[in-house]
Design an enzyme around this catalytic site. Sequence first.
Site, mmCIF file in Angstrom:
data_model
loop_
_atom_site.group_PDB
_atom_site.id
_atom_site.type_symbol
_atom_site.label_atom_id
_atom_site.label_comp_id
_atom_site.label_asym_id
_atom_site.label_seq_id
_atom_site.Cartn_x
_atom_site.Cartn_y
_atom_site.Cartn_z
ATOM 1 N N ASP A 39 10.949 19.826 -14.243
ATOM 2 C CA ASP A 39 11.671 19.936 -12.980
ATOM 3 C C ASP A 39 13.020 19.232 -13.064
ATOM 4 O OD1 ASP A 39 9.586 21.255 -11.849
ATOM 5 O OD2 ASP A 39 8.722 19.494 -10.865
ATOM 6 N N ASP A 76 14.381 17.043 -11.344
ATOM 7 C CA ASP A 76 14.427 15.851 -10.494
ATOM 8 C C ASP A 76 14.122 14.626 -11.352
ATOM 9 O OD1 ASP A 76 11.757 15.952 -10.999
ATOM 10 O OD2 ASP A 76 11.149 16.459 -8.951
ATOM 11 N N ASP A 81 11.478 12.737 -11.667
ATOM 12 C CA ASP A 81 10.212 12.788 -12.396
ATOM 13 C C ASP A 81 10.305 13.712 -13.602
ATOM 14 O OD1 ASP A 81 8.752 10.990 -11.007
ATOM 15 O OD2 ASP A 81 7.918 12.451 -9.586
#
Length: 650
Positions: A512, A514, A516
């Site tokens: 992803d 983002d 994380d």
Amino acid sequence: MSEENKNNEEYGASNIQVLEGLEAVRKRPAMYIGDVGQKGLHHLVYEVVDNSIDEALAGHCSDIDVFINEDNSITVKDNGRGIPTAMHEKEKKSALEVVMTVLHAGGKFDKGSYKVSGGLHGVGVSCVNALSTDLRVEVHRGGKVFEQEYKIGVPQYDVREIGTTDRTGTEVTFKPDLSIFVESIYHYDILAARLRELSFLNKGINLSITDLRRKNEDGTHVSEKFFSEVGLQEFVTFLDSTRDPILDTVIYFDGEKNGVPVEVAMVYNSSYSENVHSYVNNINTHEGGTHLAGYRRALTRTLKKYADESGLLKKVKFEVSGDDFREGLTAVISVKVMEPQFEGQTKTKLGNKEVTGAVDKAVGEMLTNYLEENPKQAQVIVQKVILAATARNAARKARELVQRKNVLSGSGLPGKLSDCSERDPTKCEIYLVEGDSAGGTAKQGRDRHFQAIMPLRGKILNVEKAMQHKVFENEEIKNIYKALGVSLGTEEDERALNTEKLRYHKIVIMTDADIDGSHIATLLLTFFFRYLKPLVEHGYVYIATPPLYLLKRGKDHRYCWDENNRDKIIEEMKGGKDVNVIIQRYKGLGEMNASQLWDTTMNPEFRTLKKVSIDSAAEADRVFSMLMGDDVPPRRAFIEANAKYANIDA
Ligand code: 0RA
């Protein structure tokens, strides 16, 4: 034939040779500078800087300044003796012109000097000249200033005098030919890292870099100075700055053995990885070679002897191996070799046999003295070695379990892998995907003919902090090994990796966009860097770049990857009208459906894959240990400074 005619003829002949030489460089640039991508582009700078470093090593130059100019051209300026400008007898032109236009001419003037630098490809500044649309050299020498300019290596006029001066030195400004290079932008960080490395490798030289394209808040240009007073001692301390040292001093040798200048520095830290970087003539020898062999031989012999004699090994019931002496070891070995023979796949393996003995002697002497003079520290080292041997014994058992399982479980492929049907590894890709749900989408979206999908559950193990046996016992990691088809090394060399059966030549990390996702990508990269490094070095490892936004206006759907691009496209879509375009921000891969994922991120026709490469092994080592270590402030600083490259919403 009159004397004058004869000269003219010779002049003509040598000019033709020059043009042929430069033409050869332009025809096959990769042969001379490695490649025409980012590496090759930056290599041009190193090639010029190396000449100034040579001048410094010869004892005639103390300052080397590099500028990235506003137009992305480069200036390298030194305070050496200045390239000689007098008439070159044989070539019948200024020596300066010869140095700048004849391949390999650079070093041949100064017979007495110890020319050991000169870059991996050792091609000299003429090669940079051939690959530049414009190059200008200015020489301060004998109270006078000289200049000459070139276009794609061809002089635009004879070397001319343009003034007087009270200093000496050489200044080269060049603009890479972008009809040859596929990358055009100079990266400050890459050049700065190399100059820092050069400062450690060549103590006592003032190096600087200034980026004239960028200003700090206070109005000054982005700039750094590098200077190392104590050379490699500072280098290993710098490399280990985010690890916990277990010794209070650096073990160090600087001298000459068998006529070979050898400099070695080493420290032990509390980690489990070995970080030994070796250099020959300032070139990082990734593939090691005879100097590294000498180092390892002396290290094992000397420490083993000491440990045996100290009686500390009595309690250890199994064999202590060479590897055990290198766990938690950070070392840099730098040798200067007159005529280096480079071997190996990437020509970064030293072949000169005589160097093994020289380094062996140097390291044996250094360690013996150290252990004798520092009995307390010696104890600390031996205890560390015993711990490593114990852990290795446990790791061997775990590894054997993995190896046995591989044999037993039929095809040996993990259940979670959705394989592709193609069997030619050069055509196959595997996507390592964050999470089962995104894995499912990728599985639907892919081209199953050549794309395999392997979902990974959550955060994989931080290998930077784990002992080897924990790494080999980890399910997720075992699955990656199995899916890739690479096998773990045998006992003699635990880190050796058998890549002959590698099943995919593109290994794509897809997470992803983002925080994380970036963390998971970093964990995976750390694992690849420490345990599957040859795959990174071969250029098999990639990072997928899913889009950040979907813009919709009626049936018009467009994707974009950054904010600038987004705003531009929005304006385009509006077409001057006051309609509000719908903006969808993708945070996770799971927010895209299968066909969107294919269109934007997996379809070779439209996707952008970032190839993972190691510009500087030493710098990569430091960054990984910092990112994965316990120290928070340097990590935060790094993430903040680099977030812009990674599309992270920090
Ligand atoms: C050959 C001879 C001499 C200087 C150099 C090369 C030289 C080359 C470069 C390239 C960049 N900076 C440089 N500085 C010096 C000098 C020989 C003499 O003066 O006797």
